[in-house]
Enzyme design. Structure first.
Site, PDB file in Angstrom:
ATOM      1  N   GLU A  10       0.886  -1.180   0.000  1.00 50.75           N
ATOM      2  CA  GLU A  10       0.000   0.000   0.000  1.00 50.75           C
ATOM      3  C   GLU A  10       0.914   1.218   0.000  1.00 50.75           C
ATOM      4  OE1 GLU A  10      -3.195   0.033  -0.263  1.00 50.75           O
ATOM      5  OE2 GLU A  10      -3.627  -2.079   0.048  1.00 50.75           O
ATOM      6  N   CYS A  27      -2.563   9.025   3.031  1.00 52.66           N
ATOM      7  CA  CYS A  27      -2.289   8.534   1.671  1.00 52.66           C
ATOM      8  C   CYS A  27      -3.470   8.822   0.757  1.00 52.66           C
ATOM      9  CB  CYS A  27      -1.972   7.055   1.702  1.00 52.66           C
ATOM     10  SG  CYS A  27      -3.236   6.082   2.553  1.00 52.66           S
TER      11      CYS A  27
END
Ligand code: NAD
Length: 510
Positions: free
Chosen positions: A246, A280
């Site tokens: 990720e 993010c």
């Protein structure tokens, strides 16, 4: 009086990790960093502990996870104090995206693990397997390594350990050396809730030992920057260790002319500045259709001016906290300077904050374009660059003009149009009239396209990735010899060929 980070670093050896409150500069604690030898021992202990954890089954593991769900809420203040002090995020940020996630995730995986990892009975279309039983089953990989970033010490570090545990694995979590305290608190909580010794262990270490962790586990779940993610994948290739990555993002928001402008402006400011912009899946760039551009700018600028920034205290004390990792301030400064030098206008903020080196004012930039770093590279700070576009087509083209593909949002009152635009955006998730609310749906996969990652968390694959798949084929009734067994005879081959032609050789009619 609290020691400063510099004093503590001077008095500590290279083998220790100084944890500070970035908003105040106070040293919270100094931890002994683990060594390579200790990592090897942890891996061996984890492997020894895993079979018994697997053997207690889904119900036994769910009991521990459900107790833990209650424990984090019973110890909510301690959990929030730890998060706020080691990150400089506001208490509200810690409630919304860390405690809130923890409260849901322990229960979700306790309940869903059995369903997602149940044996599957597969029906095959192959006529050659008529009458056979086909099963696909899941077996925990054994020892999972979870490496996490500093921006969400619970959600993006411990959070990924929960499904790994629920699947029956032992886990070694390596939090960022900047924010190890939350993981240690969770380790304490899991022990209080009855997890067997060494099933969940925390590796306190800097980056290089994270590399060594890759060598000793059966699966690596990594969340962090794209650059480090590539190194992790390269290292994992040496031992053929599977990875899930990720990574970074540069999430676009598209505001179409028919959008609810107030909602879009509120969402843009909140989701770009929340957690100090260090998310993010935060809004990193905005494309606004020409007819509403000026009104949108005015709404956003007014809100950004009103934001209160400072060292977070209790609820409601400030809107935006500090940077978690100090070097991040340099990157944000560089992106703002670059944009201004290339002709961007600063509508709010634009400077380092008044409260110390860990602060940067909530900043809104207008008149930006894709020649600027702030539109192409991950900024990871409280900035909101806004670009005017002629129409949805241009917005889609620019949204896709990025090496990243993590998340995106579209604002329009026409849901069908919103969905059409969403389907053309290259990102792991696209949200219409909201920003990253999909993260709350633990049933749906979350993960990046392109340089934003490989694999997903949440949903069935969010736990199946921590298991090996095994296909079992059961044959009850069978002749002594199948047609294709030895000795080979001409008529066998001809018969087989004839059967293949009959079954598969009819072209469109088949
Ligand atoms: P980072 O890549 O610098 O570090 C992440 C982790 O990797 C840390 O624990 C670090 O100690 C460790 N590490 C460093 N070098 C390593 C190596 N060679 N081998 C193994 N581990 C190593 O990332 P960061 O600065 O802590 O976090 C910010 C980044 O994380 C941003 O790019 C952000 O977008 C990304 N992020 C992504 C997601 C997501 O879900 N996609 C979520 C949160 C953060």
């Amino acid at each position: 009086m609290a020691t400063t980070v510099q004093q503590a670093q001077q008095s500590s050896s290279a083998a220790s990790i100084v944890v500070e409150n970035p908003a105040t500069g106070a040293v919270l604690t100094t931890l002994a960093a683990h060594t390579s030898e200790q990592l090897a021992e942890m891996a061996a202990r984890g492997r020894r502990a895993q079979p018994a954890w697997q053997a207690i089954g889904f119900d036994g593991r769910a009991k521990v996870l459900r107790r833990m769900q209650k424990w984090v809420l019973d110890n909510g203040d301690r959990f929030l104090d730890t998060l706020v002090s080691e990150t400089g995020k506001t208490r509200e940020d810690a409630v919304l995206a860390e405690l809130g996630y923890a409260a849901g995730a322990f229960g979700f995986w306790a309940k869903s693990a059995r369903k997602y990892l149940a044996d599957e009975r597969v029906r095959t279309s192959s006529p050659f397997l008529l009458g056979r039983k086909l099963i696909v089953r899941y077996e925990p990989v054994g020892l999972v390594g979870v490496i996490g970033p500093w921006n969400y010490p619970f959600t993006n570090t411990v959070g990924d350990a929960i499904p790994a545990l629920a699947a029956g694995n032992a886990v070694i979590v390596k939090p960022s050396s900047v924010t190890p305290l939350t993981s240690l608190l969770i380790e304490e909580g899991l022990h209080a809730c009855g997890i067997p010794e060494h099933v969940f262990q925390v590796l306190v270490a800097r980056g290089p030992l994270g590399g060594e962790l890759v060598d000793v586990v059966d699966f690596i779940m990594f969340t962090g920057s794209t650059e480090t993610g590539k190194q992790v994948m390269e290292r994992a290739a040496r031992t053929l260790t599977p990875v899930s990555l990720e990574l970074g993002g540069k999430d676009p928001m598209i505001v179409l002319a028919d959008a609810d402008l107030e909602r879009a402006a509120n969402a843009a400011v909140f989701w770009s500045m929340q957690n100090g912009g260090q998310t993010c899946i935060s809004v990193e760039r905005v494309y606004v259709e020409e007819p509403i551009y000026d009104r949108f700018l005015a709404l956003v600028a007014e809100q950004a001016h009103a934001l209160r920034q400072g060292a977070p205290g209790g609820f409601g004390s400030v809107d935006v906290g500090s940077f978690i990792n100090l070097p991040q301030a340099e990157i944000v400064q560089a992106h703002v300077t670059d944009a201004v030098q290339r002709g961007a206008r600063v509508l709010a903020g634009g400077h380092r904050g008044q409260d110390g080196p860990a602060f940067f004012e909530p900043t809104v930039l207008a008149g930006v374009d894709h020649s600027m770093q702030c539109m192409r590279e991950e900024t990871f700070g409280p900035t909101l660059p806004i670009m005017k576009v002629a129409d949805a087509e241009e917005a889609i083209r620019l949204a896709n003009d990025s090496p990243y593909g993590l998340q995106a949002s579209v604002f329009t009152k026409d849901l069908a149009k919103g969905e059409r635009v969403a389907r053309r955006i290259q990102a792991g998730a696209v949200v219409v009239n909201d920003c990253n609310a999909n993260y709350l749906a633990l049933e749906a996969p979350m993960g990046g396209w392109k340089d934003s990652g490989i694999g997903t968390r949440h949903g069935p694959d969010g736990i199946r990735k921590y298991a090996r798949r095994q296909t079992i084929l059961l044959t009850r009734f069978a002749p002594k010899k199948d047609l294709y067994f030895f000795p080979l005879r001409a008529w066998h081959g001809k018969l087989l060929l004839g059967a293949l032609k009959l079954l598969y050789g009819r072209g469109e009619r088949g």
